[in-house]
Motif scaffolding. Structure first.
Motif, PDB file in Angstrom:
ATOM      1  N   PHE A  59       0.794  -1.220   0.000  1.00 31.07           N
ATOM      2  CA  PHE A  59       0.000   0.000   0.000  1.00 31.07           C
ATOM      3  C   PHE A  59       0.836   1.286   0.000  1.00 31.07           C
ATOM      4  N   HIS A  60       2.147   1.194  -0.034  1.00 25.85           N
ATOM      5  CA  HIS A  60       3.002   2.384   0.075  1.00 25.85           C
ATOM      6  C   HIS A  60       2.851   3.367  -1.079  1.00 25.85           C
ATOM      7  N   LEU A  61       2.488   2.905  -2.275  1.00 27.55           N
ATOM      8  CA  LEU A  61       2.387   3.795  -3.426  1.00 27.55           C
ATOM      9  C   LEU A  61       0.973   4.334  -3.639  1.00 27.55           C
ATOM     10  N   VAL A  62       0.002   3.850  -2.851  1.00 28.20           N
ATOM     11  CA  VAL A  62      -1.391   4.275  -3.013  1.00 28.20           C
ATOM     12  C   VAL A  62      -1.520   5.747  -2.657  1.00 28.20           C
ATOM     13  N   HIS A  63      -2.220   6.493  -3.511  1.00 28.31           N
ATOM     14  CA  HIS A  63      -2.468   7.915  -3.272  1.00 28.31           C
ATOM     15  C   HIS A  63      -3.162   8.081  -1.920  1.00 28.31           C
ATOM     16  N   HIS A  64      -2.747   9.065  -1.148  1.00 24.52           N
ATOM     17  CA  HIS A  64      -3.282   9.219   0.216  1.00 24.52           C
ATOM     18  C   HIS A  64      -4.796   9.402   0.245  1.00 24.52           C
ATOM     19  N   ASP A  65      -5.381  10.025  -0.788  1.00 21.96           N
ATOM     20  CA  ASP A  65      -6.841  10.194  -0.813  1.00 21.96           C
ATOM     21  C   ASP A  65      -7.586   8.873  -1.008  1.00 21.96           C
ATOM     22  N   ASP A  66      -6.924   7.908  -1.634  1.00 20.58           N
ATOM     23  CA  ASP A  66      -7.550   6.613  -1.915  1.00 20.58           C
ATOM     24  C   ASP A  66      -7.260   5.566  -0.838  1.00 20.58           C
ATOM     25  N   MET A  67      -6.310   5.862   0.024  1.00 16.90           N
ATOM     26  CA  MET A  67      -5.865   4.888   1.022  1.00 16.90           C
ATOM     27  C   MET A  67      -6.994   4.348   1.910  1.00 16.90           C
ATOM     28  N   PRO A  68      -7.871   5.179   2.474  1.00 19.55           N
ATOM     29  CA  PRO A  68      -8.911   4.627   3.355  1.00 19.55           C
ATOM     30  C   PRO A  68      -9.795   3.578   2.666  1.00 19.55           C
ATOM     31  N   ALA A  69     -10.199   3.832   1.428  1.00 17.67           N
ATOM     32  CA  ALA A  69     -11.053   2.878   0.715  1.00 17.67           C
ATOM     33  C   ALA A  69     -10.298   1.588   0.395  1.00 17.67           C
ATOM     34  N   VAL A  70      -9.033   1.711   0.027  1.00 13.52           N
ATOM     35  CA  VAL A  70      -8.237   0.519  -0.298  1.00 13.52           C
ATOM     36  C   VAL A  70      -8.028  -0.331   0.949  1.00 13.52           C
ATOM     37  N   ILE A  71      -7.671   0.294   2.052  1.00 11.06           N
ATOM     38  CA  ILE A  71      -7.471  -0.441   3.305  1.00 11.06           C
ATOM     39  C   ILE A  71      -8.779  -1.083   3.762  1.00 11.06           C
ATOM     40  N   GLU A  85     -11.535  -6.270  -4.058  1.00  7.10           N
ATOM     41  CA  GLU A  85     -11.582  -5.426  -5.252  1.00  7.10           C
ATOM     42  C   GLU A  85     -11.330  -3.986  -4.841  1.00  7.10           C
ATOM     43  N   ALA A  86     -10.501  -3.308  -5.633  1.00  8.48           N
ATOM     44  CA  ALA A  86     -10.233  -1.904  -5.347  1.00  8.48           C
ATOM     45  C   ALA A  86      -9.751  -1.209  -6.618  1.00  8.48           C
ATOM     46  N   GLU A  87     -10.126   0.048  -6.773  1.00  6.95           N
ATOM     47  CA  GLU A  87      -9.590   0.936  -7.804  1.00  6.95           C
ATOM     48  C   GLU A  87      -8.970   2.114  -7.082  1.00  6.95           C
ATOM     49  N   PHE A  88      -7.759   2.457  -7.486  1.00  5.69           N
ATOM     50  CA  PHE A  88      -7.054   3.525  -6.782  1.00  5.69           C
ATOM     51  C   PHE A  88      -5.948   4.100  -7.643  1.00  5.69           C
ATOM     52  N   ARG A  89      -5.488   5.272  -7.214  1.00  6.03           N
ATOM     53  CA  ARG A  89      -4.354   5.921  -7.868  1.00  6.03           C
ATOM     54  C   ARG A  89      -3.082   5.575  -7.117  1.00  6.03           C
ATOM     55  N   ILE A  90      -2.000   5.547  -7.879  1.00  3.72           N
ATOM     56  CA  ILE A  90      -0.685   5.408  -7.248  1.00  3.72           C
ATOM     57  C   ILE A  90       0.189   6.560  -7.706  1.00  3.72           C
ATOM     58  N   ILE A  91       1.175   6.844  -6.905  1.00  6.40           N
ATOM     59  CA  ILE A  91       2.213   7.789  -7.278  1.00  6.40           C
ATOM     60  C   ILE A  91       3.513   7.000  -7.280  1.00  6.40           C
ATOM     61  N   ARG A  92       4.068   6.847  -8.478  1.00  6.50           N
ATOM     62  CA  ARG A  92       5.297   6.067  -8.630  1.00  6.50           C
ATOM     63  C   ARG A  92       6.490   6.853  -8.085  1.00  6.50           C
ATOM     64  N   GLN A  93       7.592   6.143  -7.898  1.00  2.00           N
ATOM     65  CA  GLN A  93       8.788   6.786  -7.351  1.00  2.00           C
ATOM     66  C   GLN A  93       9.296   7.915  -8.235  1.00  2.00           C
ATOM     67  N   ASP A  94       9.023   7.846  -9.553  1.00  2.00           N
ATOM     68  CA  ASP A  94       9.471   8.914 -10.452  1.00  2.00           C
ATOM     69  C   ASP A  94       8.490  10.096 -10.486  1.00  2.00           C
ATOM     70  N   GLY A  95       7.407  10.016  -9.672  1.00  2.00           N
ATOM     71  CA  GLY A  95       6.426  11.086  -9.600  1.00  2.00           C
ATOM     72  C   GLY A  95       5.243  10.922 -10.538  1.00  2.00           C
ATOM     73  N   SER A  96       5.324   9.988 -11.483  1.00  2.00           N
ATOM     74  CA  SER A  96       4.200   9.777 -12.393  1.00  2.00           C
ATOM     75  C   SER A  96       3.047   9.115 -11.648  1.00  2.00           C
ATOM     76  N   LYS A  97       1.841   9.312 -12.179  1.00  2.00           N
ATOM     77  CA  LYS A  97       0.650   8.773 -11.527  1.00  2.00           C
ATOM     78  C   LYS A  97      -0.014   7.763 -12.444  1.00  2.00           C
ATOM     79  N   ALA A  98      -0.742   6.840 -11.839  1.00  2.00           N
ATOM     80  CA  ALA A  98      -1.482   5.833 -12.599  1.00  2.00           C
ATOM     81  C   ALA A  98      -2.695   5.406 -11.801  1.00  2.00           C
ATOM     82  N   TRP A  99      -3.708   4.939 -12.519  1.00  2.00           N
ATOM     83  CA  TRP A  99      -4.882   4.332 -11.907  1.00  2.00           C
ATOM     84  C   TRP A  99      -4.737   2.827 -12.027  1.00  2.00           C
TER      85      TRP A  99
END
Length: 162
Positions: A59-71, A85-99
């Motif tokens: 869960f370390h890369l999960v966007h903080h706004d999505d963390m409660p629902a994912v957990i 099942e979960a849909e969430f955003r991540i922030i990669r180490q290079d700063g790029s984002k993905a769903w």
């Protein structure tokens, strides 16, 4: 437990998996370790190698706004042995984002107890971007229809022709 490498899935399925934006993972609740295949590492912006790490590291890369629902989804699945099942955003180490979309289910461990959850993670970034674009177009059409309405119907506020 199922092999994370996907051995035995058959070559066509393996070929599709290796070229698709999906990755496989497995979390062993007894050992507290989560494993991921090279494709998942690539999706996460990490080294494209099979790896193992503590479950909480999932869960370390999960966007903080999505963390409660994912957990909450993870805890619900673990506590009830249900589908995760979960849909969430991540922030990669290079700063790029993905769903990402994850789905997993429990499988019986060596002793027959469902202590292993195994699943897939899919990159849905393009799908989310297309949904956002469609929503923006719809909003634009609504605005245009609202603006054009007085021109199309010479009606007063009561609906009577003026």
């Amino acid at each position: 437990a199922l092999p994370i490498s996907g051995e035995g899935l058959g070559q066509p399925i393996e070929d599709a998996h290796s070229s698709a934006p999906t990755g496989r993972w497995q979390a062993d609740l007894r050992t507290g370790l989560s494993t991921r295949d090279a494709n998942l590492g690539r999706l996460l912006g990490l080294d494209a190698v099979e790896s193992a790490q503590p479950i909480e590291d999932r869960f370390h890369l999960v966007h903080h706004d999505d963390m409660p629902a994912v957990i909450a989804a993870w805890r619900r699945a673990v506590n009830t042995k249900a589908i995760y099942e979960a849909e969430f955003r991540i922030i990669r180490q290079d700063g790029s984002k993905a769903w990402l979309r994850e789905i997993g289910g429990f499988v019986a461990g060596r002793d027959g107890d469902p202590d292993v959850i195994t699943g897939f993670t899919q990159d849905i970034t393009d799908q989310k971007a297309a949904e956002d674009e469609r929503r923006e177009r719809q909003d634009g059409f609504r605005t245009m229809a609202y603006d054009v309405q007085p021109l199309a119907c010479p009606c007063g506020k009561t609906g009577n022709v003026t």
